[in-house]
Design an enzyme around this catalytic site. Structure first.
Site, PDB file in Angstrom:
ATOM      1  N   CYS A 158      -8.262  64.309  41.465  1.00  0.00           N
ATOM      2  CA  CYS A 158      -8.831  63.361  40.324  1.00  0.00           C
ATOM      3  C   CYS A 158      -8.685  64.184  38.900  1.00  0.00           C
ATOM      4  O   CYS A 158      -8.232  63.600  38.016  1.00  0.00           O
ATOM      5  CB  CYS A 158     -10.210  63.514  40.791  1.00  0.00           C
ATOM      6  SG  CYS A 158     -10.439  62.364  42.109  1.00  0.00           S
ATOM      7  N   HIS A 159      -9.009  65.374  38.807  1.00  0.00           N
ATOM      8  CA  HIS A 159      -8.958  66.094  37.565  1.00  0.00           C
ATOM      9  C   HIS A 159      -8.209  67.502  37.789  1.00  0.00           C
ATOM     10  O   HIS A 159      -8.633  68.066  36.738  1.00  0.00           O
ATOM     11  CB  HIS A 159     -10.228  66.233  36.758  1.00  0.00           C
ATOM     12  CG  HIS A 159     -11.065  64.820  36.854  1.00  0.00           C
ATOM     13  ND1 HIS A 159     -12.019  64.543  38.123  1.00  0.00           N
ATOM     14  CD2 HIS A 159     -11.390  63.840  36.323  1.00  0.00           C
ATOM     15  CE1 HIS A 159     -12.529  63.245  37.948  1.00  0.00           C
ATOM     16  NE2 HIS A 159     -12.033  63.040  36.855  1.00  0.00           N
ATOM     17  N   GLY A 160      -7.467  67.531  38.562  1.00  0.00           N
ATOM     18  CA  GLY A 160      -6.446  68.935  38.595  1.00  0.00           C
ATOM     19  C   GLY A 160      -7.309  70.165  38.660  1.00  0.00           C
ATOM     20  O   GLY A 160      -6.686  71.105  38.015  1.00  0.00           O
ATOM     21  N   TYR A 181     -13.906  58.003  29.956  1.00  0.00           N
ATOM     22  CA  TYR A 181     -13.526  58.813  31.049  1.00  0.00           C
ATOM     23  C   TYR A 181     -12.321  59.784  30.549  1.00  0.00           C
ATOM     24  O   TYR A 181     -12.479  61.015  30.767  1.00  0.00           O
ATOM     25  CB  TYR A 181     -12.625  58.059  32.304  1.00  0.00           C
ATOM     26  CG  TYR A 181     -12.417  58.532  33.293  1.00  0.00           C
ATOM     27  CD1 TYR A 181     -13.107  59.030  34.140  1.00  0.00           C
ATOM     28  CD2 TYR A 181     -11.009  58.615  33.780  1.00  0.00           C
ATOM     29  CE1 TYR A 181     -12.877  59.689  35.462  1.00  0.00           C
ATOM     30  CE2 TYR A 181     -10.459  59.089  34.739  1.00  0.00           C
ATOM     31  CZ  TYR A 181     -11.608  59.570  35.837  1.00  0.00           C
ATOM     32  OH  TYR A 181     -11.073  60.254  36.873  1.00  0.00           O
TER      33      TYR A 181
END
Lengths: 197, 433, 294
Positions: A161-163, B298
């Site tokens: 998702c966000h590394g 986001y």
């Protein structure tokens, strides 16, 4: 408009009257304070009543009794092959059970604490004598995605998702996650079986 | 409502009887005859379009709730049953799903119009703030609604967004569990999200009423940014009906054409294919992205390396809009007469779209493939991570630095004294050609 | 300002609004792009593509046959009922007969070929009986865990909405099914895994060859399911893997969105109406604003 104006006038009259009556009846300047106190107390009671009525409405959203009845699961470690992991579901969340290779354990043990964002030794994260098995909740401590096995820069897990990169001890090494993968409460019921929860 | 003399004269006995008890016809008649600045352009039609969007969402939503089942075992199948077996259900569901996107297209254009023409400046601060409240409620409603089909994106979107609350120090964790109703996103969560998704549109409706009330108290802004109620002259205004009802109506039909193209020919283009995979708490999709209208926020979330910092920045990006009326120091409302600010506004537009683009990319991916790059702090310079940071910096600088600073420094063009002046003198300057 | 001028600027503004709206919409495009380094699906040249495309009924019938004889062994289609096969637009719908989907004799016969679980109404014992048109397609496994256990840990996904659940669904299914090739040399594969260039995934960690030439695609637990001549067609269509894959992809595309043709037809009418409505309203607008400077 005119009508509401006259009602206002009436009210004002009543108030003046009652003030004068009180003044005549009891005398003394303390009455004004006492009257204020009564109004404030009544107001506070109204607020209290509101809070008391609101609390059950707020509290009902907390976990219900059946949800809270903590489940425990047992797992047979012989199902995990060396170098692999098995994902089991516990309390609606994935739990990783990883059978680490000697090389992976060595990497985890040799990492100096100074290189860690959330310092914890490898020994703190496994049970004594069972250092080959790592049991962690498979939910990234950033925003809860399930990290992918055997990926990322540190050979542990990588969160798509966000590394966030985790090492072979499930500790955060790089990326936005603030904490290590959580080790749930578990115990060995025999040499090859663990009870989680 | 306040400054506008009522011209309604009840004719029949029944009308007189009603008017002295509940002057509802007078209210409607006054609304329709409201003096409206005659120079309102098509950017001013999005208010009407948004009203339509809200109505469409409420009506289709109520109908869908007659068939939807808020249970983790049944939700996905119940949505598909609507699409397959309920009479015309596919149309209602596609209208509702695409309606959310249409709503956001319209609201973004409506907000940008307000930003460009200075509609937030005194005496219209309350209108603007109420609009920001509506926008925030819309985001919340859209998020809750996206969870209901219980697909993979529903589930993981809910997981990620509720986890944002868990980032708040101290109270985060208990609030998170309270909100979810358990240790993980589960049936309790889906059920309450359905309840709140049903509730919030009516709250939005209430705030819309306040928004309009405030609008009719301070009077509409207009492209010239001049004219406040006391300066109104008949030469400056036209009655709302029929002049602006027909103009709004025409714009609404054009908007419906766009809406229909999506609903009938590309109903799933704005969604994500993964949301047709039933939710699986054990497997995260390879690439989680929110709906397009959340992408810029986001991207800002991901730009900050710290978890709580990211959450603050994301909410800050919406929060800054609330104080916008006090950040703009310019005496001139409309950017039509602010050539310097206009340039910064255009850059802001590009930055906004750019942030949306970045929000859909993997942070580590290269922006320009193959371009040489170097490591800067925690990422390659040629990565979406750093592009997002650059754009995020501009987003906040636009409000906190450019707005106050340019307002003090720039020399605006001469502003006409009234709306009728440029109109009747042969054309508003910039419209030539 | 002249009227002419006003019109031109109005048109300009409409165009500008449309462009602004579309540019916002365009941001959704990357969100729908398939992840990983999979090969871009080949086109199956399907008849149902485009705004006026319709399903080829013979192809849907063949596709159902492939699903029933091959795919259904492992993959459920829980959202489908046999009656759906006979609904307007479905593979066995007959526009000349006044049958309801449940009365359709083809549908009844096809349903009866399949056994479904039930409960005996007198004894309460679990039994199986021939399906009726109202029954859902039975699932091959009692639950997801059983499905995973029987297939080396990877449960075969339900195919009811598969064409909507993958980007470029029908072409993807066609390409995947007909796209199996031997794994390239240097790819580390675990037992029970198969290589497919159209499968989403990232093979870099398993690749021992040149790091700049990682093979496209990913691992898939399903071995190549189709082989030439496996399913007998009665209509003379070629009995090849390519044709089977195309037909079953078309069937799944129809099953994923059975009202697609109806939707596009309705849309055509709605758009014609809206365009006329827009024209009328614009004329009304011009009339009302005639001679009004603004």
């Amino acid at each position: 408009m005119a009508r509401s104006g006259s009602i206002g006038a009436h009210e004002r009259c009543d108030v003046t009257e009652s003030v004068e009556l009180n003044h005549d009846g009891h005398g003394g300047g303390d009455d004004a304070t006492r009257r204020d106190f009564i109004h404030i107390a009544a107001g506070a009671a109204a607020v209290g009543a509101g809070v008391m009525m609101a609390w059950p409405l707020v509290n009902q959203m907390n976990p219900a009794a059946d949800t809270l009845a903590l489940s425990t699961i047992e797992f047979d470690l012989t199902k995990v092959a060396e170098g692999m992991q098995v994902v089991i579901k516990w309390q609606g969340k994935p739990v990783f059970v990883r059978y680490r290779t000697p090389k992976e354990i060595e990497e985890a043990v040799d990492t100096p604490l100074s290189a860690l964002k959330d310092p914890q030794t490898d020994a703190d994260r496994v049970k004594e004598g069972h250092s080959q098995y790592l049991v962690v909740i498979g939910s990234c401590t950033h925003l809860g995605c399930v990290p992918t096995f055997n990926a990322g820069d540190y050979g542990g897990w990588f969160c798509p998702c966000h590394g966030s990169h985790y090492d072979t001890s499930g500790r955060i090494r790089k990326g936005p996650a603030p904490k290590n993968l959580v080790v749930p409460t578990y115990e060995y019921v025999s040499d090859t079986r663990v009870k989680i929860g | 409502m306040s400054d506008h003399e009522s011209t309604y004269v009840p004719k029949t006995g029944i009308e007189k009887w009603l008017d002295s008890r509940l002057p509802i016809i007078r209210f409607g008649a006054d609304y329709m005859s409201l003096p409206t600045p005659r120079n309102l352009n098509y950017w001013y039609t999005f208010g009407g379009i948004l009203t339509l969007c809200l109505m469409v969402q409420i009506v289709t939503g109520i109908v869908l709730a007659m068939h939807y089942v808020p249970n983790t075992e049944l939700a996905f199948a119940s949505v598909e049953r609507i699409m397959r077996d309920v009479n015309g259900g596919w149309l209602i569901r596609y209208v509702h799903a695409n309606g959310a996107s249409m709503f956001f297209i319209a609201v973004y254009l409506h907000m940008l119009r307000g930003l460009y023409y200075g509609s937030y400046k005194a005496p219209r601060e309350i209108i603007w703030i109420l609009g920001c409240v509506i926008f925030f409620l819309m985001i919340a409603t859209a998020f809750l609604g996206y969870v209901l089909p219980w697909g993979q994106m529903s589930f993981w979107g809910a997981e990620v967004i509720t986890n944002l609350i868990g980032a708040i120090p101290m109270i985060g964790e208990p609030v998170l569990i309270w909100l979810r109703g358990g240790p993980a996103i589960d049936n309790a969560t889906l059920n309450r999200f359905f309840s709140l998704h049903y509730l919030l549109p009516f709250v939005i409706f209430g705030v819309v009423v306040l928004h309009l009330w405030a609008l009719h108290t301070s009077g509409q802004n207009n492209p010239a940014g001049i004219l406040i109620p006391k300066e109104r002259t008949p030469k400056d205004t036209l009655p709302f009906h029929p002049y602006f009802t027909v103009k709004d109506g025409f714009a609404i039909i054009l908007f419906l054409i766009l809406f229909a193209v999506f609903v009938f020919y590309m109903p799933n283009a704005l969604g994500h294919a993964d949301n047709y995979i039933p939710a699986n708490p054990l497997q995260t999709p390879a690439h989680i992205v929110p709906e397009w209208y959340m992408l810029p926020f986001y991207a800002i979330l991901r730009a900050i390396p710290d978890k709580f910092g990211g959450v603050l920045a994301m909410f800050g990006a919406i929060g800054v809009l609330f104080i916008l009326p006090w950040l703009d120091t310019s005496r001139v409302r409309s950017m039509r007469y602010r050539p310097t600010m206009k340039v910064f506004f255009l850059i802001f537009l590009v930055v906004g779209v750019g942030l949306g683009w970045c929000g859909a990319q993997l942070p580590d991916a290269q922006v320009v493939p193959g371009m040489p790059s170097f490591q800067l702090l925690d990422g390659q310079l040629n990565s979406y991570l750093w592009l997002t940071r650059l754009l995020t910096a501009y987003y906040f600088a636009f409000f906190f630095i450019i707005m106050p600073w340019v307002g003090l420094k720039e020399t605006p063009l001469p502003v006409p004294h009234s709306i009728s002046e440029p109109v009747l003198d042969g054309g508003i300057p910039e419209k030539k050609g | 300002m002249t009227i002419q001028n006003g019109t031109r600027s109005a048109v300009f503004k409409i165009v500008a609004s449309a462009v602004a709206a579309l540019s916002l919409v365009a941001m959704a495009a990357p969100a729908t792009a398939a992840g990983g380094g999979a090969k871009h699906p080949r086109s199956g040249g399907f008849s149902f593509e485009g705004p006026f495309g319709t399903f080829d009924q013979a192809q849907l019938q063949r596709g159902y046959k492939v699903y029933r004889e091959v795919c259904a062994a492992c993959h459920g289609m829980q959202l489908m009922s046999f009656r759906n096969l006979g609904q307007p637009g479905g593979p066995f719908y007959d526009a000349h007969e006044n049958w309801s989907p449940a009365e359709n004799p083809y549908v009844r016969a096809l349903a009866a070929e399949v056994q479904v679980p039930d409960i005996d109404t007198e004894t309460g014992e679990p039994i199986t009986r021939p399906a009726t048109p109202a029954d859902h397609f039975p699932s091959p496994y009692p639950n997801a865990t059983a499905a995973a256990a029987a297939n080396g840990g990877a449960a075969p996904p339900d195919l009811s909405v598969m064409a909507k659940a993958r980007h470029d669904g029908a072409n993807y299914i066609y390409s995947l099914l007909s796209g199996y090739v031997p794994a390239p040399q240097g790819l580390k594969m675990a037992p029970g895994q198969h290589y497919n260039p159209y499968m989403a995934g990232d093979l870099a960690p398993f690749w021992e060859g040149d790091e700049h030439h990682v093979p496209p695609g990913g691992f898939i637990a399903m071995p190549a399911p189709l082989s030439d001549g496996q399913v007998t067609y009665d209509d003379g269509s070629p009995q090849t893997v390519d044709q089977y894959a195309k037909d079953v992809a078309a069937f799944i595309a129809w099953a994923s969105d059975p009202h697609a043709v109806e939707r596009k037809r309705t849309g055509f009418g709605v758009l014609i109406f809206l365009l006329l409505f827009a024209g009328l309203t614009y004329a009304s607008y011009r009339r009302i604003w005639k001679g009004i400077a603004h």
